[in-house]
Design an enzyme around this catalytic site. Structure first.
Site, mmCIF file in Angstrom:
data_model
loop_
_atom_site.group_PDB
_atom_site.id
_atom_site.type_symbol
_atom_site.label_atom_id
_atom_site.label_comp_id
_atom_site.label_asym_id
_atom_site.label_seq_id
_atom_site.Cartn_x
_atom_site.Cartn_y
_atom_site.Cartn_z
ATOM 1 N N ASN A 1 -11.980 -3.299 1.104
ATOM 2 C CA ASN A 1 -10.693 -3.758 2.125
ATOM 3 C C ASN A 1 -11.255 -4.016 3.361
ATOM 4 O OD1 ASN A 1 -8.158 -3.630 3.334
ATOM 5 N ND2 ASN A 1 -8.542 -1.327 3.876
ATOM 6 N N GLU A 2 -11.256 -2.859 4.436
ATOM 7 C CA GLU A 2 -11.709 -3.371 5.675
ATOM 8 C C GLU A 2 -13.258 -2.869 5.861
ATOM 9 O OE1 GLU A 2 -8.920 -1.631 8.495
ATOM 10 O OE2 GLU A 2 -7.729 -3.489 8.452
ATOM 11 N N CYS B 1 -6.390 0.963 3.042
ATOM 12 C CA CYS B 1 -7.409 2.133 3.150
ATOM 13 C C CYS B 1 -7.342 3.069 2.115
ATOM 14 C CB CYS B 1 -7.018 2.842 4.667
ATOM 15 S SG CYS B 1 -7.660 1.995 6.186
ATOM 16 N N GLU C 1 0.705 -1.116 0.070
ATOM 17 C CA GLU C 1 0.111 0.067 0.016
ATOM 18 C C GLU C 1 0.810 1.326 -0.099
ATOM 19 O OE1 GLU C 1 -2.535 0.399 3.375
ATOM 20 O OE2 GLU C 1 -3.713 2.019 2.418
HETATM 21 O O1 AHR Z 1 -1.821 -1.541 7.075
HETATM 22 C C1 AHR Z 1 -2.149 -0.379 7.176
HETATM 23 C C2 AHR Z 1 -3.663 -0.179 7.300
HETATM 24 O O2 AHR Z 1 -4.250 -1.048 8.453
HETATM 25 C C3 AHR Z 1 -4.363 -0.808 6.252
HETATM 26 O O3 AHR Z 1 -4.437 0.343 5.093
HETATM 27 C C4 AHR Z 1 -6.018 -1.071 6.440
HETATM 28 O O4 AHR Z 1 -6.297 -1.983 6.030
HETATM 29 C C5 AHR Z 1 -5.619 -1.543 7.954
HETATM 30 O O5 AHR Z 1 -6.506 -0.630 8.695
#
Ligand code: AHR
Length: 656
Positions: free
Chosen positions: A373-374, A242, A48
């Site tokens: 993602n989350e 994120c 990321e």
């Molecule tokens: O790895 C850092 C962040 O942690 C990522 O962007 C997210 O998916 C998680 O909250």
């Protein structure tokens, strides 16, 4: 059954760091029966653009805000004014070299003294005297005949390299030069100077090392990709995280904006620019120079399965949680369908043609897609179901990865597991950032998971030495061993857990937001953490069949922090043992097989350090790294597993 038949393996007395335990560990490997298959994608990486991991990191561009397209167009640039009376620098948008990159700098010089702009890169520009650097810039001279000079300066102001851009005309043209700095400098800076009266327009000032990964012009930083390549990742998840979600939907990651000429890729604020009040990074923007074509190409280079993640019509639920209207979910699904075509479609399909035009007629062979993602909750389930329904029809060959929420337990997690398997999730993406003890204690987590439901993708995990995302977290050996212990549990359950990746992957020493991270770097060097070496050792010693292994003879306190995973490397006819000893005693391991009376030790590697708090840093980058065990076999033929270590043994399976 004996440990090793050959006497040469016996009676090598002694131990490494720590007190030799009077008690040893009996390890009985059950290799008489076939084991559970271990997926080639088992150990992978998650990238990321956080911590300047992309812009300022993997993407080798050395100029920040090269196109003057940050919201503050001169962010990253300093005006070099001898005095205001002698000229000025302003930002203009009329008649740009490309309407997609509208802002540029106009330098008006009314005197002879040099006037211009300076750029300090991403916390400095890293230069090496042994390398060359390729400068390019769009330039237009509106009036006068000034000399145009580009210089690289050291952090303390001496000139390291210089070139004259003599071919500028009254029309925009792209000019370039190769620069060879006279000295190394971690914090150099670039100056674009106009000398003599005239009006000069400047845009898209770019500087790349000539030596990038695979020598691709405008490519990726070779030392960082090398570190990735050395990890032997079975897959690469990208681009987030994120940043896929965005704090609001207009700031989400949109893959279509990241392909084609870099000058036309629209800059977007990085979500990590403003996420952590304790680590604000106001100059963090995504240039998308590292875009989806480059990601797929990187996967191919690494031999890693691509696992792209797309936005599903939801912004980050820790931020606005903005939802697209239900009747617009289909646009997000269509973006994902187009992505599959871009990755895999024939060159006579619209998106397959785009890929071919970019230089890759052959498909990239994408088989996985992350939907969100989350995410969590009903709004997510509704969206996932739409993706799933369409993909089942159009692309049943693609495994959809569903989000199991931001934590590895609790109501959101349970709701995800209760709903998403029935909606077509092929893999459930679990995330866990927790204390080392959590990982030590969760090695049996997957023993009781259903064998008939979707598999697990442990998509983000890392041991936190202080608290989740605390800026005080360190990449300690203890954390790395906790992850290694946990990974033995993942490997034991390789019929359920199909993929796993540490997070985050990279961090710039002076520009990070989140710690701990797998790889640290500055402008010139790379530090591999103990956690990195755990990942590397597991990936390089994966094996293809997990074997049951009984542990015996340990004391109760030893047993709490001693772990083993056994795998067969069928091709090489070898047994691989990964042993984690997180106690402060050397524990001799007596290894037996229920099928092979003769186990011949072929190699023994140990990852250990000076106690559980040992770590690598920029001054001592090699304190904790894998090294052959000095005395692989001790008294009675047992392998002395050092205190606070991960040991990887390879043994020949003979006599079957
Ligand atoms: O790895 C850092 C962040 O942690 C990522 O962007 C997210 O998916 C998680 O909250």
């Amino acid at each position: 059954m004996r440990l090793f038949r050959h006497r040469r393996w016996l009676a090598l007395a002694g131990c490494a760091i720590g007190v030799l335990s009077a008690r040893g560990a009996g390890l009985l490997v059950h290799d008489a029966a076939p084991g559970r298959a271990i997926s080639p994608t088992m150990w992978g990486a998650f990238f990321e653009d956080i911590n300047f991991g992309g812009d300022g990191g993997l993407y080798a561009e050395l100029i920040k805000n090269r196109g003057f397209e940050f919201p503050d167009p001169l962010m990253g640039w300093n005006q070099l004014h001898p005095s205001l009376a002698q000229g000025d620098v302003t930002v203009r948008t009329d008649e740009p070299f490309d309407a997609a990159n509208p802002h540029y700098a106009e330098i008006v010089s009314t005197a002879k003294a040099p006037l211009g702009l300076a750029n300090g890169g991403f916390r400095g520009i890293g230069l090496r005297a042994t390398e060359t650097y390729d400068l390019s810039s769009y330039v237009r001279v509106r009036s006068g005949h000034p000399d145009l000079i580009v210089r690289l300066y050291s952090h303390d102001g001496s000139v390291l390299a210089e070139t004259h851009l003599s071919d500028a005309t009254a029309n925009w043209s792209k000019l370039g030069a190769r620069l060879a700095p006279s000295e190394d400098d971690e914090h150099a800076w670039l100056a674009f100077l106009v000398v003599g009266p005239g009006v000069v327009d400047v845009d898209f000032v770019s500087l790349f090392p000539t030596h990038t990964w695979k020598g691709r012009p405008g490519g990726l930083r070779a030392d960082l990709v090398q570190a990735l390549d050395d990890l032997h990742p079975g897959f690469l998840r990208f681009p987030g995280g994120c940043i896929v979600e965005g704090s609001v939907l207009p700031r989400r990651y949109q893959w279509k904006n990241t392909i084609g000429p870099v000058e036309r890729r629209k800059v977007l604020v990085d979500r990590w620019n403003y996420e952590f009040l304790h680590r604000p990074t106001p100059d963090y923007f995504q240039s998308f120079g590292l875009g989806f074509y480059e990601y797929f190409q990187l996967c191919e280079d690494l031999g890693a399965q691509p696992l792209p993640v797309v936005n599903c019509g939801m912004a980050c639920q820790f931020n606005s949680g903005e939802l697209c209207p239900p009747d617009q979910i289909s646009h997000y699904v269509q973006d994902a369908l187009d992505l599959v075509e871009f990755a895999n479609g024939a060159p006579d399909t619209p998106w397959g043609r785009r890929r071919a035009e970019l230089g890759h007629p052959a498909p990239f062979g994408m088989r996985f897609l992350g939907v969100g993602n989350e995410q969590w909750g009903q709004d997510y389930f509704i969206r996932f179901e739409q993706f799933s329904r369409v993909f089942k029809q159009r692309h049943p060959e693609i495994t959809l990865v569903a989000a199991a929420g931001p934590q590895p337990d609790g109501p959101l997690f349970r709701a995800a597991w209760a709903n998403l398997p029935g909606l077509g999730a092929g893999l459930m993406d679990e995330h866990c950032y927790a204390a080392a003890d959590w990982f030590f204690d969760q090695t049996h987590r997957y023993d009781h998971y259903s064998r008939s439901g979707p598999g697990v993708f442990m998509g983000e995990y890392a041991a936190q030495s202080v608290a989740i995302a605390s800026p005080l977290n360190r990449n300690t050996l203890q954390g790395a061993l906790a992850e290694a212990a946990y990974m033995t549990g993942l490997e034991h359950n390789s019929d359920v857990v199909r993929m796993a990746s540490y997070a985050p992957l990279m961090a710039q020493k002076d520009a990070w937001q989140w710690t701990p991270d797998l790889i640290w770097f500055d402008n010139l060097s790379v530090v591999r953490t103990p956690d990195y070496y755990v990942q590397e050792l597991f990936a390089r010693n994966r094996g293809d069949e997990e074997l049951a292994c009984d542990l015996s003879d340990l004391t109760a306190s030893q047993a709490r922090r001693f772990y083993v995973a056994a795998a067969r490397d069928t091709g090489h006819h070898q047994l691989i043992l990964k042993i984690v000893n997180a106690t402060d005693q050397v524990i001799p391991a007596m290894i037996r097989s229920d099928r092979h009376p003769d186990l011949q030790l072929l190699s023994s590697i140990g990852l250990r350090g000076d106690g559980p708090n040992a770590e690598n840093n920029f001054v001592h980058p090699h304190d904790v790294e894998p090294r052959p065990l000095a005395e692989p076999v001790g008294n009675g033929g047992a392998v002395p597993v050092p205190a606070h270590s991960l040991v990887v043994l390879r043994l020949a399976l003979e006599g079957s």
